[in-house]
Every structure is written in C-alpha cells, then in structure tokens.
Design a protein around this motif. Structure first.
Motif, PDB file in Angstrom:
ATOM      1  N   HIS B   7     144.703  48.166  28.078  1.00  0.00           N
ATOM      2  CA  HIS B   7     145.531  47.903  26.874  1.00  0.00           C
ATOM      3  C   HIS B   7     146.442  46.608  27.147  1.00  0.00           C
ATOM      4  CE1 HIS B   7     144.701  51.733  24.762  1.00  0.00           C
ATOM      5  NE2 HIS B   7     144.950  52.120  25.858  1.00  0.00           N
ATOM      6  N   ARG B   9     149.045  43.607  25.690  1.00  0.00           N
ATOM      7  CA  ARG B   9     150.228  43.313  24.793  1.00  0.00           C
ATOM      8  C   ARG B   9     151.088  42.226  25.378  1.00  0.00           C
ATOM      9  NH1 ARG B   9     151.378  43.130  19.740  1.00  0.00           N
ATOM     10  NH2 ARG B   9     153.657  43.549  19.092  1.00  0.00           N
ATOM     11  N   CYS B  11     154.351  40.869  24.389  1.00  0.00           N
ATOM     12  CA  CYS B  11     155.686  40.793  23.399  1.00  0.00           C
ATOM     13  C   CYS B  11     156.905  41.499  24.321  1.00  0.00           C
ATOM     14  CB  CYS B  11     155.459  41.790  22.340  1.00  0.00           C
ATOM     15  SG  CYS B  11     156.838  41.776  20.998  1.00  0.00           S
ATOM     16  N   PHE B  13     159.378  42.566  23.300  1.00  0.00           N
ATOM     17  CA  PHE B  13     160.259  43.559  22.713  1.00  0.00           C
ATOM     18  C   PHE B  13     159.379  44.909  22.671  1.00  0.00           C
ATOM     19  CE2 PHE B  13     161.292  45.586  18.599  1.00  0.00           C
ATOM     20  CZ  PHE B  13     162.344  45.729  18.558  1.00  0.00           C
ATOM     21  N   ARG B  19     155.014  51.376  21.042  1.00  0.00           N
ATOM     22  CA  ARG B  19     155.189  52.775  21.090  1.00  0.00           C
ATOM     23  C   ARG B  19     153.793  53.419  20.654  1.00  0.00           C
ATOM     24  NH1 ARG B  19     160.597  54.090  19.961  1.00  0.00           N
ATOM     25  NH2 ARG B  19     161.575  52.475  19.100  1.00  0.00           N
ATOM     26  N   GLN B  20     152.963  52.778  19.846  1.00  0.00           N
ATOM     27  CA  GLN B  20     151.596  53.303  19.809  1.00  0.00           C
ATOM     28  C   GLN B  20     150.820  53.335  20.814  1.00  0.00           C
ATOM     29  OE1 GLN B  20     150.068  51.086  16.227  1.00  0.00           O
ATOM     30  NE2 GLN B  20     151.072  52.520  14.750  1.00  0.00           N
ATOM     31  N   GLY B  23     151.774  55.976  23.057  1.00  0.00           N
ATOM     32  CA  GLY B  23     150.938  57.101  22.395  1.00  0.00           C
ATOM     33  C   GLY B  23     149.579  57.215  22.632  1.00  0.00           C
ATOM     34  N   HIS B  24     148.772  56.116  22.583  1.00  0.00           N
ATOM     35  CA  HIS B  24     147.439  56.089  22.827  1.00  0.00           C
ATOM     36  C   HIS B  24     147.250  56.461  24.301  1.00  0.00           C
ATOM     37  CE1 HIS B  24     146.985  54.351  19.062  1.00  0.00           C
ATOM     38  NE2 HIS B  24     146.855  53.069  19.389  1.00  0.00           N
ATOM     39  N   HIS B  33     143.864  54.909  31.738  1.00  0.00           N
ATOM     40  CA  HIS B  33     144.423  53.994  30.918  1.00  0.00           C
ATOM     41  C   HIS B  33     145.137  52.831  32.083  1.00  0.00           C
ATOM     42  CE1 HIS B  33     143.552  55.628  26.807  1.00  0.00           C
ATOM     43  NE2 HIS B  33     144.003  56.717  27.504  1.00  0.00           N
ATOM     44  N   PHE B 112     143.108  45.463  17.864  1.00  0.00           N
ATOM     45  CA  PHE B 112     143.692  46.091  17.099  1.00  0.00           C
ATOM     46  C   PHE B 112     144.532  45.141  16.356  1.00  0.00           C
ATOM     47  CE2 PHE B 112     144.351  50.735  18.365  1.00  0.00           C
ATOM     48  CZ  PHE B 112     143.502  50.768  19.345  1.00  0.00           C
ATOM     49  N   GLU B 119     154.931  34.814   9.676  1.00  0.00           N
ATOM     50  CA  GLU B 119     156.640  34.539   9.736  1.00  0.00           C
ATOM     51  C   GLU B 119     156.938  33.055   9.730  1.00  0.00           C
ATOM     52  OE1 GLU B 119     156.845  37.590  12.512  1.00  0.00           O
ATOM     53  OE2 GLU B 119     158.094  36.065  13.798  1.00  0.00           O
ATOM     54  N   VAL B 141     140.046  47.517  14.974  1.00  0.00           N
ATOM     55  CA  VAL B 141     140.803  48.618  14.492  1.00  0.00           C
ATOM     56  C   VAL B 141     141.802  48.150  13.678  1.00  0.00           C
ATOM     57  CG1 VAL B 141     142.188  50.535  15.151  1.00  0.00           C
ATOM     58  CG2 VAL B 141     140.153  49.831  16.692  1.00  0.00           C
TER      59      VAL B 141
END
Lengths: 135, 164
Positions: B7, B9, B11, B13, B19-20, B23-24, B33, B112, B119, B141
């Motif tokens: 996975h 990411r 960021c 923050f 959180r997801q 969770g996965h 993982h 994902f 923004e 996804v």
C-alpha cells in the motif's frame, strides 16, 4: 450557509451548526468567524462523536450506500427540503432516535471490514491473475 | 506464503484514507501487507507513526521534495526487493510514482480513487494527470457507483473500475 442554515435558524433559534473536516476553505472560515451559532472544527482526531446522529444528506452525499430515505436517513436535494428535513428531526425525537439506530445498524451490517476485505481480496487476486495471464 | 500487498500513500496527515489503509491491512488476513509512506524533507509522517504503534510492516520513502526523482529509484529498489503481488496506490502522487518505478516489472497496480477535490490549481493539475495515468494501471477501486460514473465520464475508461 446562505440558504439552509438561515431557514433552520428561523424556526429553531437555539440551533447550532458544527462543520467538521480538515483544511476548511479560507472563505468559509472567514464567513463563520462572525457567527456565534456556527463552529468550524478543522481537523479532529476522531470524527465518530460528530456523526453518531440521525443523518440528512443529499443524494450525492449518500451515493453508493445502500440506504433508504425515511428509514436510515433523510435525503433532501434542495435547500428548502434540506432545512425542512433537519427541522423534522429536531422536532420528532422518536424519528431522530429510530433513524440514528437504524443508520448505525445498517453500517454495522453492510459495511464491516470483513465484507470490504473480501471484496478487496477478490480484486487483488483478479489483478494478479490477469497480470500473470498476460505474461 | 501469503501474497504481499504493498500500500502506498503520500500524505503527512492521518485522516480517512489512512484509517482505511490500516483497516484493510488489519482485516485482510489472506494477504501479507506492507505500507510505504512518502514524506518530504523531514516532514512529520503520521501514517508511519501509526504503523509503528500498531506493529504493521512499513517503510518510509524520504525525499527532498515531492518532485525529487530519487523517490522513483528508491521505490524501484523496494519493489525489486519485496516483490509484491499487487501495488495499491492511495493518491495521485503514489499512482504516478508507481507507474514510473514499476516500469518493466510484472506487478499489477490498483488505484484507489476516493474523489478529486480540485482544491487548488496544483491539485487540479495532478488530479488531471492521475486520470490519464490510471489508464496505465491494472484496475481502479472507486468508493461509490456515482464516483465510478464520474471517472468514466472524465476519460477513465480503459481499466476495470470496481466499487467497494
């Protein structure tokens, strides 16, 4: 802020509005700063305390969720309907409680990590198998 | 041995997507993982901190800036070493980095896509690039049927879009 909130305040003078979420737009922050009845939280550690309530949403806001209007939440797509739906929940405590309960039950039943993990596992397996097939 | 899902990411923050991801990782027991978090110039890295707290395998990819090409080479090294069965990208930056780093490798990339915020000008530009880049991924996804339709309308048609 322009249409829904004034309509709600017109019939519920004590109502307060809390806007939760990180990085609120500057224009919104400036707008809210002069309003005593509105609070902008910015980033919060845990959003759950703010959302364990009956829900009013637009159709777009509830997209993809297996919710039923009037059972798990209220759907309202115009400012007038949205204000009316919020007012309805303010004044009908029984509806508010049952809708909050029903929404919670739906999430616990349909949106568990286990179910999501099964779907994702299938996606990951399919992607790996397809890649292997192409090579 | 269970297949590895990597996975990614970028960021600093810790919010909803992070959180997801956690969770996965905690609930998909048929896979191993590992989380790769990308941080620039010594900025805080809440996702890495959370992985440490939760005893989840992770690796930090640090770079001088978001545009530092060394992160592509670093990621390529990690991919070669860890040989994941699948890469999951959670954000436009990691999608673009993954496509560059995995070039020539037979590793599927699943993107994902949780919504494009637009923004500011920079984010709009990168989101537009991501929509083009998704065409080179192995699947998307999306978080809702409506959002899947939006992706199709904005040109993401080449790859299967699955809704969870």
């Amino acid at each position: 802020m322009d249409e829904i909130w004034p309509a709600i305040r017109a019939s519920h003078k004590d109502a307060s509005l809390t806007i939760v979420g990180r990085n609120p737009m500057k224009a919104l922050a400036e707008r809210v700063s002069s309003l005593e009845s509105v609070k902008l939280t910015g980033t919060v550690d845990d959003v759950r305390p703010y959302v364990e309530q009956a829900v009013v949403s637009t159709k777009v806001g509830a997209e993809g969720l297996e919710v039923r209007h009037g059972e798990n939440l209220l759907i309202a797509d115009t400012p007038a309907d949205f204000a009316q739906a919020v007012s309805r929940l303010f004044t009908d405590g029984t509806l508010r409680a049952s809708m909050g309960r029903s929404g919670r039950q739906l999430v616990e039943k349909r949106y568990q990590w286990r179910r999501l993990s099964e779907k994702l596992g299938e996606i990951w397996r399919d992607a790996a198998a397809e890649k292997a097939r192409l090579n | 041995m269970k297949p590895l899902v990597l996975h990614m990411r970028a960021c600093n923050f810790f919010g909803g997507p992070e959180r997801q991801i956690i969770g996965h990782v905690k609930h998909s027991h048929h896979f191993n993982h590992k989380i790769l978090s990308f941080s620039d110039n010594g900025r805080r890295d809440d996702l890495a901190d959370k992985c440490l707290q939760e005893d989840i395998a992770f690796e930090k990819v640090t770079s001088k800036s978001a545009y530092d090409p060394s992160s592509v080479f670093e990621l390529r090294r990690i991919l070669k070493d860890s040989r994941p069965a699948v890469i999951c990208s959670h954000g436009y930056r990691t999608t673009i980095l993954s496509l560059l780093a995995k070039s020539g490798m037979s590793i599927p990339l699943i993107v994902f896509s949780r919504g494009h915020t637009g923004e500011n000008g920079k984010v709009k530009l990168f989101e537009a690039i991501e929509r083009k880049a998704i065409a080179f991924s192995d699947g998307v996804v999306a978080v809702s049927n409506g959002y899947a339709d939006y992706l199709r309308q904005t040109g993401v048609t080449a790859k299967p879009i699955r809704v969870v």
